[in-house]
Design an enzyme around this catalytic site. Structure first.
Site, PDB file in Angstrom:
ATOM      1  CG  HIS A   1      -1.955  -0.991   1.317  1.00  0.00           C
ATOM      2  ND1 HIS A   1      -2.133  -1.784   2.437  1.00  0.00           N
ATOM      3  CD2 HIS A   1      -2.905  -1.372   0.432  1.00  0.00           C
ATOM      4  CE1 HIS A   1      -3.157  -2.596   2.229  1.00  0.00           C
ATOM      5  NE2 HIS A   1      -3.636  -2.377   1.012  1.00  0.00           N
TER       6      HIS A   1
ATOM      7  CE  LYS B   1     -12.649  -6.606   1.273  1.00  0.00           C
ATOM      8  NZ  LYS B   1     -11.431  -6.007   0.717  1.00  0.00           N
TER       9      LYS B   1
ATOM     10  NE  ARG C   1      -2.635  -8.321  -4.251  1.00  0.00           N
ATOM     11  CZ  ARG C   1      -3.605  -8.083  -3.410  1.00  0.00           C
ATOM     12  NH1 ARG C   1      -3.398  -7.317  -2.381  1.00  0.00           N
ATOM     13  NH2 ARG C   1      -4.799  -8.611  -3.571  1.00  0.00           N
TER      14      ARG C   1
ATOM     15  CB  SER D   1      -4.438  -6.541   4.149  1.00  0.00           C
ATOM     16  OG  SER D   1      -3.855  -5.307   3.847  1.00  0.00           O
TER      17      SER D   1
END
Length: 164
Positions: A17, A41, A95, A133
């Protein structure tokens, strides 16, 4: 003033990040880090903790880049948040190909909702591309060393959260 919005849950903020944040600062004068509430989440850290982590981690980059960086919690539609903060662009980190497929759909929908806001994709540096994460939290939860994926302050917060 060019304003960009970089949204995410940042649970926790990682070196990936931070890499995207530093490079996004070359594209705008003001970068709003949109910290998503996203109750679905089930975040490890509270919204307040995540905002505080983001603010602490990006504070030095404002001075180094000359870009104003602010954290902004949000729970509404991404495009509505972008309009709220006056963003002309949304910054998204990529990514892998799987990220692109999801992001491609999101861009299409966001363009239908507001075609004046562009989406810009930035690839993380190769050393940070595998960092997610979700994986950082899982490794930390199982007692693994995540110090190469996060800053020392975030590493401490993860260890504290998992009782180490």
């Amino acid at each position: 003033m060019r304003t960009a919005l970089y949204p995410g849950t940042f649970d926790p903020i990682t070196l990936g990040h931070i890499d995207i944040i530093k490079r996004a600062c070359t594209l705008c004068d003001r970068l709003v880090i949109g910290v998503a509430i996203n109750r679905d989440k089930g975040p490890l850290f509270s919204l307040e903790e995540r905002v505080a982590m983001v603010e602490a981690e990006v504070a030095r980059w404002s001075d180094k880049t000359g870009c104003e960086i602010v954290a902004h919690p949000f729970e509404n539609l991404l495009i509505d948040c972008a309009e709220e903060v006056g963003a002309q662009m949304i910054v998204r980190g990529l990514r892998a190909v799987a990220d692109f497929e999801y992001e491609f759909q999101m861009v299409g929908m966001n363009r239908r909702l507001n075609d004046r806001i562009e989406t810009v994709f930035l690839m993380a540096e190769a050393e940070h591309q595998a960092i997610a994460s979700k994986l950082v939290k899982e490794i930390a939860r199982l007692g693994g060393n995540v110090s190469s994926f996060v800053t020392p302050a975030v590493y401490s917060a993860l260890n504290e959260r998992f009782g180490r």
